[in-house]
Design an enzyme around this catalytic site. Structure first.
Site, mmCIF file in Angstrom:
data_model
loop_
_atom_site.group_PDB
_atom_site.id
_atom_site.type_symbol
_atom_site.label_atom_id
_atom_site.label_comp_id
_atom_site.label_asym_id
_atom_site.label_seq_id
_atom_site.Cartn_x
_atom_site.Cartn_y
_atom_site.Cartn_z
ATOM 1 N N ILE A 30 0.823 -1.220 0.000
ATOM 2 C CA ILE A 30 0.000 0.000 0.000
ATOM 3 C C ILE A 30 0.860 1.276 0.000
ATOM 4 O O ILE A 30 0.422 2.320 -0.506
ATOM 5 C CB ILE A 30 -0.987 -0.016 1.211
ATOM 6 C CG1 ILE A 30 -2.174 0.886 0.986
ATOM 7 C CG2 ILE A 30 -0.309 0.286 2.516
ATOM 8 C CD1 ILE A 30 -3.134 0.405 -0.055
ATOM 9 N N GLU A 88 7.059 -4.906 10.913
ATOM 10 C CA GLU A 88 5.829 -4.124 11.089
ATOM 11 C C GLU A 88 4.598 -5.034 11.174
ATOM 12 O O GLU A 88 3.766 -4.869 12.058
ATOM 13 C CB GLU A 88 5.716 -3.153 9.903
ATOM 14 C CG GLU A 88 4.617 -2.122 10.021
ATOM 15 C CD GLU A 88 4.498 -1.302 8.729
ATOM 16 O OE1 GLU A 88 5.546 -0.901 8.167
ATOM 17 O OE2 GLU A 88 3.361 -1.085 8.290
ATOM 18 N N HIS A 93 6.154 -12.195 5.016
ATOM 19 C CA HIS A 93 5.932 -11.649 3.672
ATOM 20 C C HIS A 93 7.259 -11.357 2.992
ATOM 21 O O HIS A 93 8.217 -10.937 3.632
ATOM 22 C CB HIS A 93 5.055 -10.400 3.705
ATOM 23 C CG HIS A 93 5.469 -9.357 4.704
ATOM 24 N ND1 HIS A 93 5.192 -9.462 6.047
ATOM 25 C CD2 HIS A 93 6.156 -8.204 4.551
ATOM 26 C CE1 HIS A 93 5.668 -8.400 6.678
ATOM 27 N NE2 HIS A 93 6.277 -7.626 5.794
ATOM 28 N N HIS A 95 9.014 -9.032 0.171
ATOM 29 C CA HIS A 95 8.878 -7.822 -0.644
ATOM 30 C C HIS A 95 9.531 -8.077 -1.998
ATOM 31 O O HIS A 95 10.706 -8.481 -2.053
ATOM 32 C CB HIS A 95 9.615 -6.644 0.006
ATOM 33 C CG HIS A 95 9.050 -6.174 1.312
ATOM 34 N ND1 HIS A 95 8.215 -5.073 1.411
ATOM 35 C CD2 HIS A 95 9.217 -6.627 2.580
ATOM 36 C CE1 HIS A 95 7.902 -4.869 2.683
ATOM 37 N NE2 HIS A 95 8.500 -5.807 3.416
HETATM 38 P P1 AMP Z 1 7.541 -5.014 7.231
HETATM 39 O O1 AMP Z 1 6.704 -5.817 8.202
HETATM 40 O O2 AMP Z 1 8.548 -4.156 7.929
HETATM 41 O O3 AMP Z 1 8.151 -5.872 6.157
HETATM 42 O O4 AMP Z 1 6.576 -3.982 6.497
HETATM 43 C C1 AMP Z 1 5.223 -4.279 6.242
HETATM 44 C C2 AMP Z 1 4.830 -3.767 4.879
HETATM 45 O O5 AMP Z 1 3.440 -4.011 4.711
HETATM 46 C C3 AMP Z 1 5.062 -2.263 4.661
HETATM 47 O O6 AMP Z 1 5.807 -2.082 3.458
HETATM 48 C C4 AMP Z 1 3.638 -1.701 4.532
HETATM 49 O O7 AMP Z 1 3.543 -0.622 3.614
HETATM 50 C C5 AMP Z 1 2.843 -2.914 4.058
HETATM 51 N N1 AMP Z 1 1.440 -2.890 4.437
HETATM 52 C C6 AMP Z 1 0.920 -2.690 5.671
HETATM 53 N N2 AMP Z 1 -0.429 -2.756 5.644
HETATM 54 C C7 AMP Z 1 -0.755 -3.005 4.348
HETATM 55 C C8 AMP Z 1 -2.005 -3.176 3.649
HETATM 56 N N3 AMP Z 1 -3.175 -3.112 4.293
HETATM 57 N N4 AMP Z 1 -1.970 -3.404 2.320
HETATM 58 C C9 AMP Z 1 -0.794 -3.484 1.661
HETATM 59 N N5 AMP Z 1 0.395 -3.324 2.247
HETATM 60 C C10 AMP Z 1 0.425 -3.088 3.576
#
Ligand code: AMP
Length: 131
Positions: A30, A88, A93, A95
């Site tokens: 997002i 986060e 996940h 990337h």
């Molecule tokens: P990290 O856990 O540090 O790898 O980061 C989590 C990633 O998930 C970040 O890049 C956010 O922008 C992304 N993110 C969080 N919520 C959403 C959502 N609802 N839809 C898409 N991406 C998300």
């Protein structure tokens, strides 16, 4: 409580879906660090990617390869960069990020906020390239 990503898989929270198979799901980040920034996740909710059972880890990575190959066809870039952070959102996940230079993988620079129409268009373009 289900993670935000499990709620996305369940359709409770909207996303820009890119691809799905029996065990995995892919959708646009997002707040992308580059256009086409995609997240690939296992449907089995596990926080830490290396806690996934081997068969699920292998399935996730094979699926990520398929998604990355589709991305490479339609997103102008030199390569698809791969990163796993997971600090986060506590749902494993991967990337996948279209990159031309090292700094395109920089998670600390300002993230993009693209209009919904453009996100929809990018997700569709990648989805079509994966089929
Ligand atoms: P990290 O856990 O540090 O790898 O980061 C989590 C990633 O998930 C970040 O890049 C956010 O922008 C992304 N993110 C969080 N919520 C959403 C959502 N609802 N839809 C898409 N991406 C998300």
């Amino acid at each position: 409580m289900a993670s935000i990503f499990s709620r996305i898989i369940a359709g409770e929270i909207p996303c820009y879906k890119v691809a799905e198979d029996e065990h995995n799901f892919a959708f646009l980040d997002i707040n992308p660090v580059a256009k086409g920034h995609t997240l690939v996740i296992p449907k089995h909710e596990v926080d830490y990617i290396f806690d996934l059972p081997k068969d699920e880890y292998d399935s996730l990575m094979s699926f990520a390869k398929k998604v990355a190959e589709g991305m490479k066809k339609v997103m102008p870039c030199k390569k698809i960069g791969v990163a796993v952070l997971g600090l986060e959102v506590p749902h494993a996940h991967v990337h996948l990020i279209p990159i031309n230079k090292e700094s395109d993988m920089n998670f600390f620079k300002g993230k993009l906020s693209l209009p919904a129409e453009e996100m929809t268009e990018i997700a569709q373009k990648i989805a079509d390239a994966i089929k």
